[in-house]
Design an enzyme around this catalytic site. Sequence first.
Site, PDB file in Angstrom:
ATOM      1  N   TRP A 102       0.388   0.671  75.817  1.00  0.00           N
ATOM      2  CA  TRP A 102       1.308   1.746  75.422  1.00  0.00           C
ATOM      3  C   TRP A 102       2.756   1.335  75.586  1.00  0.00           C
ATOM      4  O   TRP A 102       3.591   1.627  74.726  1.00  0.00           O
ATOM      5  CB  TRP A 102       0.996   3.047  76.160  1.00  0.00           C
ATOM      6  N   ASP A 172       6.887   7.479  80.163  1.00  0.00           N
ATOM      7  CA  ASP A 172       5.822   7.996  79.309  1.00  0.00           C
ATOM      8  C   ASP A 172       4.670   8.405  80.229  1.00  0.00           C
ATOM      9  O   ASP A 172       3.869   7.578  80.640  1.00  0.00           O
ATOM     10  CB  ASP A 172       5.381   6.911  78.324  1.00  0.00           C
ATOM     11  N   LYS A 196      -4.058  14.728  76.900  1.00  0.00           N
ATOM     12  CA  LYS A 196      -4.772  14.158  78.033  1.00  0.00           C
ATOM     13  C   LYS A 196      -4.848  15.154  79.188  1.00  0.00           C
ATOM     14  O   LYS A 196      -5.925  15.487  79.636  1.00  0.00           O
ATOM     15  CB  LYS A 196      -4.099  12.874  78.504  1.00  0.00           C
TER      16      LYS A 196
HETATM   17  C1  LIG Z   1      -2.319   8.537  74.459  1.00  0.00           C
HETATM   18  C2  LIG Z   1      -1.039   7.900  74.853  1.00  0.00           C
HETATM   19  C3  LIG Z   1       0.022   7.734  73.945  1.00  0.00           C
HETATM   20  C4  LIG Z   1      -0.075   8.139  72.496  1.00  0.00           C
HETATM   21  O1  LIG Z   1       0.083   9.501  72.391  1.00  0.00           O
HETATM   22  P1  LIG Z   1       0.167  10.233  70.975  1.00  0.00           P
HETATM   23  O2  LIG Z   1       0.431  11.637  71.409  1.00  0.00           O
HETATM   24  O3  LIG Z   1      -1.134  10.021  70.291  1.00  0.00           O
HETATM   25  O4  LIG Z   1       1.292   9.641  70.221  1.00  0.00           O
HETATM   26  C5  LIG Z   1       1.188   7.150  74.399  1.00  0.00           C
HETATM   27  N1  LIG Z   1       1.312   6.762  75.679  1.00  0.00           N
HETATM   28  C6  LIG Z   1       0.316   6.902  76.572  1.00  0.00           C
HETATM   29  C7  LIG Z   1       0.521   6.454  77.982  1.00  0.00           C
HETATM   30  C8  LIG Z   1      -0.884   7.479  76.182  1.00  0.00           C
HETATM   31  O5  LIG Z   1      -1.877   7.619  77.081  1.00  0.00           O
END
Ligand SMILES: *Cc1c(COP(=O)(O)O)cnc(C)c1O
Length: 360
Positions: A102, A172, A196
């Site tokens: 990511w 993030d 999540k």
């Molecule tokens: C799932 C995830 C993403 C992607 O998220 P989207 O909402 O699908 O763009 C980005 N960073 C992390 C750490 C993730 O777990």
Amino acid sequence: MSRVFNFSAGPAALPTEVLERAGEELLDWNGSGTSVMEMSHRGKDFMSIAAKAEADLRELMAIPDNYKVLFLQGGASSQFAMVPINLLGDKKTADYLLTGQWSKKAIAEAKRYCEVNIVADTSDSKFTTVPAEASLKFNPDAAYVHYTPNETIVGVEFPYIPDTGDVPLVADMSSTILSRPIDVSKFGIIYAGAQKNIGPAGLTIVIIRQDLIGKAKHNTPAMFDYKTHADTDSMYNTPPTYGWYLAGLVFEWLKQKGGLQGMAEINQKKAEKLYAAIEASDFYSSPVDKSCRSWMNVPFVLADSELDAKFLQEAAKQNLVTLKGHRSVGGMRASIYNAMPAEGIDALVDFMAAFEKSYA
Ligand SMILES: *Cc1c(COP(=O)(O)O)cnc(C)c1O
């Protein structure tokens, strides 16, 4: 009706109580005669839902008053671009920690806008470690520092918050937000896709320190400027209303569970139990360094990968589903976010022992 234990990394399981309540309220929210999906986002019913959700999130995370909470769309992946677009100002470089798939994507996006300075790179360990805190040397002229506290795919979680001095820290937190208390004041921006640990896909939460808003260039599309959303309480255009409502139900559920301190205790116990089961056997192993194993995403491999398909098949028979590891890593991954009850871990651990007995 029977519900499985769903170990999906995302979209992930939601608390059954939350879904039950959403079901009860589906056709008629609070005597309004309509579903939340059918309400005007500017009407008083939805405004009250929106305000309550934000207030509960602020309370749960103890978000200081000088931070705005934005309820956006576009996923965490849109934030990979919105962060540089909004924070660079007159600066030309940003610091990034490369610790998994990511952060790699975030870096690729930032490279469209600025020079990216890679402060740490753990690719040599196949992203199974995090950099030592003392090894991090930040550029004092960077516009910001970006990192991924929990790398969802490999299951690596920072056991510390990097100290970036006066340079804003951007995180993030898609796969770790709300899993435990954190000190929001240490961050310039926290962002997370909802699917999540917050609610359904389609909602993205951004928590941003107010002084970082309003620095985007004049030709920035309105939808990509944090100021647009901050000035309109995330109602510049139609927000993801149903996702916002469901997130609000999750926040209420978290408050009933003892808030983030309560969640942290439950999550730590869940993770420890699963890692202990993996450690106790030669049949299973964790590829991740012990110092940085995620509480939320627990990858593990079988000593004999020929048995992977059998493992998944037998697990599904016990209502334990979506355990297949990410295609880039292989093996298994159990994502055990807030909504995964302790009973789900017990069932998985019992199944793992029984499977080992039959096939080792
Ligand atoms: C799932 C995830 C993403 C992607 O998220 P989207 O909402 O699908 O763009 C980005 N960073 C992390 C750490 C993730 O777990």
